[in-house]
Design a protein around this motif. Structure first.
Motif, PDB file in Angstrom:
ATOM      1  N   UNK A  61      -5.562  10.159  -0.596  1.00 58.62           N
ATOM      2  CA  UNK A  61      -4.316   9.741  -1.233  1.00 58.62           C
ATOM      3  C   UNK A  61      -4.468   8.312  -1.747  1.00 58.62           C
ATOM      4  N   UNK A  62      -4.231   8.117  -3.040  1.00 59.58           N
ATOM      5  CA  UNK A  62      -4.261   6.794  -3.664  1.00 59.58           C
ATOM      6  C   UNK A  62      -2.815   6.351  -3.879  1.00 59.58           C
ATOM      7  N   UNK A  63      -2.419   5.278  -3.203  1.00 66.21           N
ATOM      8  CA  UNK A  63      -1.048   4.778  -3.250  1.00 66.21           C
ATOM      9  C   UNK A  63      -0.968   3.521  -4.109  1.00 66.21           C
ATOM     10  N   UNK A  64       0.012   3.493  -5.006  1.00 67.41           N
ATOM     11  CA  UNK A  64       0.224   2.341  -5.881  1.00 67.41           C
ATOM     12  C   UNK A  64       1.689   1.901  -5.752  1.00 67.41           C
ATOM     13  N   UNK A  65       1.885   0.635  -5.373  1.00 67.83           N
ATOM     14  CA  UNK A  65       3.220   0.086  -5.165  1.00 67.83           C
ATOM     15  C   UNK A  65       3.517  -0.928  -6.263  1.00 67.83           C
ATOM     16  N   UNK A  66       4.740  -0.858  -6.789  1.00 71.35           N
ATOM     17  CA  UNK A  66       5.125  -1.736  -7.894  1.00 71.35           C
ATOM     18  C   UNK A  66       6.549  -2.204  -7.669  1.00 71.35           C
ATOM     19  N   UNK A  67       6.752  -3.525  -7.795  1.00 70.15           N
ATOM     20  CA  UNK A  67       8.106  -4.060  -7.728  1.00 70.15           C
ATOM     21  C   UNK A  67       8.176  -5.290  -8.608  1.00 70.15           C
ATOM     22  N   UNK A  68       9.109  -5.290  -9.529  1.00 74.50           N
ATOM     23  CA  UNK A  68       9.357  -6.442 -10.396  1.00 74.50           C
ATOM     24  C   UNK A  68      10.800  -6.385 -10.842  1.00 74.50           C
ATOM     25  N   UNK A  69      11.569  -7.433 -10.557  1.00 73.74           N
ATOM     26  CA  UNK A  69      12.974  -7.429 -10.920  1.00 73.74           C
ATOM     27  C   UNK A  69      13.701  -6.274 -10.262  1.00 73.74           C
ATOM     28  N   UNK A  70      14.375  -5.474 -11.078  1.00 72.47           N
ATOM     29  CA  UNK A  70      15.142  -4.349 -10.543  1.00 72.47           C
ATOM     30  C   UNK A  70      14.302  -3.083 -10.405  1.00 72.47           C
ATOM     31  N   UNK A  71      13.053  -3.132 -10.791  1.00 71.72           N
ATOM     32  CA  UNK A  71      12.196  -1.940 -10.742  1.00 71.72           C
ATOM     33  C   UNK A  71      11.410  -1.942  -9.437  1.00 71.72           C
ATOM     34  N   UNK A  72      11.452  -0.839  -8.718  1.00 72.78           N
ATOM     35  CA  UNK A  72      10.650  -0.681  -7.506  1.00 72.78           C
ATOM     36  C   UNK A  72      10.280   0.785  -7.381  1.00 72.78           C
ATOM     37  N   UNK A  73       8.998   1.055  -7.181  1.00 76.01           N
ATOM     38  CA  UNK A  73       8.548   2.438  -7.054  1.00 76.01           C
ATOM     39  C   UNK A  73       7.212   2.491  -6.346  1.00 76.01           C
ATOM     40  N   UNK A  74       6.977   3.607  -5.693  1.00 73.17           N
ATOM     41  CA  UNK A  74       5.709   3.915  -5.036  1.00 73.17           C
ATOM     42  C   UNK A  74       5.176   5.177  -5.698  1.00 73.17           C
ATOM     43  N   UNK A  75       4.064   5.045  -6.408  1.00 74.20           N
ATOM     44  CA  UNK A  75       3.427   6.182  -7.074  1.00 74.20           C
ATOM     45  C   UNK A  75       2.153   6.527  -6.305  1.00 74.20           C
ATOM     46  N   UNK A  76       2.001   7.792  -5.966  1.00 73.28           N
ATOM     47  CA  UNK A  76       0.779   8.211  -5.286  1.00 73.28           C
ATOM     48  C   UNK A  76       0.247   9.485  -5.915  1.00 73.28           C
ATOM     49  N   UNK A  77      -1.068   9.602  -5.905  1.00 71.68           N
ATOM     50  CA  UNK A  77      -1.738  10.816  -6.351  1.00 71.68           C
ATOM     51  C   UNK A  77      -2.690  11.252  -5.244  1.00 71.68           C
ATOM     52  N   UNK A  78      -2.799  12.552  -5.067  1.00 69.15           N
ATOM     53  CA  UNK A  78      -3.658  13.120  -4.035  1.00 69.15           C
ATOM     54  C   UNK A  78      -4.774  13.909  -4.688  1.00 69.15           C
ATOM     55  N   UNK A  79      -6.012  13.642  -4.304  1.00 72.77           N
ATOM     56  CA  UNK A  79      -7.163  14.387  -4.792  1.00 72.77           C
ATOM     57  C   UNK A  79      -7.458  15.544  -3.851  1.00 72.77           C
ATOM     58  N   UNK A  80      -8.431  16.368  -4.241  1.00 72.49           N
ATOM     59  CA  UNK A  80      -8.812  17.494  -3.396  1.00 72.49           C
ATOM     60  C   UNK A  80      -8.614  18.813  -4.095  1.00 72.49           C
TER      61      UNK A  80
END
Length: 726
Positions: A61-80
């Motif tokens: 699982x590759x997890x990417x976290x992003x937060x700037x101003x009013x934007x906040x999200x956690x995007x993840x992709x799973x391989x396999x």
């Protein structure tokens, strides 16, 4: 950004198509190195939004976290062999998720170039990322756009209710895309959107069954996904306002804590628990207390006080946004209390269409619904409040102003805290008066969970948990005595109430005797050796580590008050919240030093459960390396053990030459050895292990089909290493 398709094909995404959208809440801005934050209305001058962007890998699982101003999200992709995409938003605990059909061989699915923020007119906020894979094609198996709670419940193979249907728009052939998936929430007020834009020769189309199909171009599969939501964002706390100069400098833990910290509340973990959890908040802040700024401590305690029941119970979890609306609509149907929630939901979409989604029984559909089924969190509030408001200089200076604040119901925080203290005394009185094992604190009637081991089998179906009765109740009584003896809860000190709380605490001091398990040396060696061999572990060093009678506390008592002989790590609660006698400290230290399954230590972590000494094979079968609370390692449990050992070593009544001190020092050294060995996983919720060639290997929890759940990449109480250090 993709333009609107020239030709549109619409499909209703019901049982044929699903979108697994991982829940999340709104904005945020500040965390990690180089983090940024939304403007603070109280600041003398607005500050530019800072960027918090970091990535963590958890096995496949590759997890990417992003937060700037009013934007906040956690995007993840799973391989396999079963690739997956999830985007979770802290705003509203909403998410978007897509599972792809199983493949004949594993493939890598990854993000190229990082994640960027997207802000659209009309309040649509989200993130965008370029996904790449060497797979020749991917076909969406399932799509869900909705609450993270819904994503958790539906899961990969759960039934997708018709009310979750969404509109899909596909671009005209032969262009092969883009594809847009849109859904309006049950109340008709909010929206979710997933855009899939094929790039560099990749094509996207809708099959005859309405499923999204992606085919690779000359450079493989390359497509941009953009996930958006218009839920109201939370208010981020800037990075430099979260922790003080005493905090550790590990950027990963700082980033994880920042992503989960907002002025309204602290979030439990991502992606699966991206909202308020009372127990998680109280335990995390108790361990982080030395390094947190007062405003963050008060945001945390305030979020708990704001959600107390009229009786003073601490709310465990909250249902917010669409999930709250869903529960209200379901409860409004005849016989709802007797039906499975999913058996009721087929008519909910029709209810919305009929115009009944705005209000139900006079209540706004989205008004939060709080869950009070847990029993442990009720005894965690007073210890934290007393430690902060009476035991720390910043807390003492700010106590009066903080306790003068008001809950949404109009009570002052002092009045709310007093309700919880009264509850603690009321619940503790029956056992103190009778010494009857049946008067100990048990799970609530009709509930199978009630404390941190909150999977169905986490207590081996016991009813009276060890940690609550032996550590938390006595600690809450002593803290209540301190609070009542101060002027904080009323016009002046309540000396009588304080004395009563002290008497109750003394009566609870020896509750641990009911949980004691003892095995003769020969029998302990036989059981440990046989269990080790069954797991492929060399039994010789395991057996050799046991000498004399083996004593340990049961994980819980059954409904008749009989101990369930499963060894466990909840000694951490005892170390952090109570003052055990020296002989008890030696026993606890032994369990941390001895190798599993004679004790709890493995080279990749201290395990939270060890069923080796349970004679019933059915009980042993409830605690495997694939169970959520089985023979696995939880990061925060190791941290609590470390904090507790430090607290005991600081006691003035243990001489420098005492056996207990020596045992504690050896245990501390052994514990930090495994903490360092598992450092890569320290922000995770939990992890498992495997033995290969006689050696332990750390395994991300959720990486194996045999695992009963999956771990969060960042967990609030796993960030406590900022305060707990060697």
């Amino acid at each position: 950004m993709p333009t609107r398709p020239t030709r549109t094909e619409r499909f209703m995404m019901g049982t044929t198509l699903s979108t697994l959208l991982a829940a999340s809440c709104a904005s945020g801005a500040s965390s990690g190195s180089g983090v940024s934050s939304a403007p603070d209305a109280g600041a003398p001058a607005p500050r530019a939004p800072e960027l918090l962007a970091f990535a963590l890998q958890e096995g496949a699982i590759h997890n990417h976290f992003f937060r700037r101003g009013h934007i906040a999200a956690h995007l993840l992709v799973t391989s396999g062999v079963s690739p997956r995409l999830i985007v979770a938003f802290p705003a509203g605990n909403m998410g978007i998720a897509a599972w792809f059909d199983a493949l004949p061989a594993p493939v890598e699915l990854s993000v190229e170039g990082g994640v960027s923020g997207v802000e659209r007119p009309g309040g649509m906020l989200g993130v965008s990322a370029l996904l790449v894979s060497a797979a020749p094609a991917l076909r969406v198996h399932r799509l869900v756009l909705g609450s993270i709670r819904t994503v958790r419940e539906v899961g990969r193979d759960g039934e997708l209710p018709a009310w979750l249907r969404a509109d899909v728009e596909a671009g005209a052939a032969p262009a092969g895309g883009p594809i847009a998936v849109r859904r309006t929430t049950l109340d008709g007020e909010h929206h979710l959107e997933l855009l899939i834009e094929p790039l560099d020769g990749t094509t996207a189309a809708l099959g005859l069954d309405g499923r999204v199909e992606l085919a690779a171009g000359p450079r493989g599969l390359r497509f941009r996904v953009t996930a958006l939501s218009d839920e109201a964002p939370l208010t981020p706390v800037p990075l430099d306002e979260i922790a003080n100069e005493r905090a550790g400098d590990d950027p990963r833990h700082r980033q994880a804590l920042a992503f989960l910290t907002y002025r309204e509340k602290l979030l439990a973990g991502s992606w699966r628990f991206l909202t308020y959890f009372g127990r998680d908040t109280l335990l995390a802040v108790r361990m982080l207390l030395p390094v947190l700024e007062p405003a963050v401590v008060e945001a945390a305690i305030g979020s708990v006080l704001d959600r107390l029941s009229p009786e003073g119970e601490v709310a465990h979890e909250e249902a917010i946004g669409e999930y709250a609306a869903l529960l209200r609509l379901a409860a409004g149907r005849a016989g709802a209390q007797r039906e499975s929630i999913y058996a009721q939901r087929e008519s909910i979409y029709a209810q919305r269409e009929a115009g009944h989604a705005q209000r139900e029984a006079g209540h706004a559909l989205r008004e939060p619904i709080h869950d009070y089924k847990m029993v442990d969190d009720d005894f965690l509030l007073a210890p934290l409040a007393a430690e902060y408001l009476l035991g720390s200089a910043p807390g003492r200076a700010r106590a009066a102003a903080f306790l003068a604040r008001r809950t949404p119901g109009g009570a002052t925080y002092a009045q709310a805290l007093a309700r919880n203290v009264a509850l603690v005394l009321r619940l503790a009185a029956p056992f103190a008066e009778t010494r009857d094992v049946r008067a100990l604190i048990a799970l609530k009637e009709g509930e199978s969970v009630g404390e941190w081991r909150d999977s169905e089998e986490g207590l081996a179906f016991g009813r009276i948990p060890y940690d609550v009765n032996v550590a938390l109740v006595p600690a809450a009584l002593r803290a209540s005595a301190r609070l009542l003896g101060s002027p904080l809860l009323g016009a002046g000190p309540d000396e009588e109430g304080s004395a009563r709380a002290e008497r109750l605490a003394r009566a609870w001091k020896d509750a641990g005797v009911f949980f004691r398990v003892e095995l003769p040396e020969a029998e302990a060696r036989r059981r440990a050796g046989a269990y080790a061999a069954s797991l492929g572990i060399d039994p010789a060093p395991v057996v050799a580590s046991l000498s004399g009678t083996l004593s340990f506390p049961a994980i819980a008592l059954d409904g008749e008050g009989r101990p369930i002989p499963v060894m466990h790590s909840d000694d951490g609660f005892v170390l952090l919240f109570t003052d055990p006698p020296p002989e008890a400290l030696e026993e606890i230290a032994g369990r941390l030093v001895r190798p599993f399954p004679a004790g709890l230590r493995t080279p990749v972590g201290v395990l939270v459960a060890n069923p080796a000494f349970a004679p019933d094979p059915a009980v042993r079968g409830l605690f495997t390396a694939g169970h959520y609370h089985g023979t696995v390692t939880w990061s925060w449990q190791q941290a609590m053990l470390a904090a507790g050992l430090d607290r005991q070593l600081a006691r003035g009544d243990l001489s420098s030459t005492s056996r207990a001190r020596g045992a504690l020092e050896r245990a501390r050294s052994a514990l930090w050895e495994v903490i360092r060995a598992s450092r890569e996983a320290s922000t995770w919720e939990l992890w498992s292990w495997a033995v290969e060639g006689g050696r332990y290997r750390l395994v991300p929890f959720g990486a194996e089909r045999a695992h009963h759940d999956e771990s969060n990449a960042v967990q609030l109480w796993s960030t406590v290493y900022l305060a707990v250090r060697p």
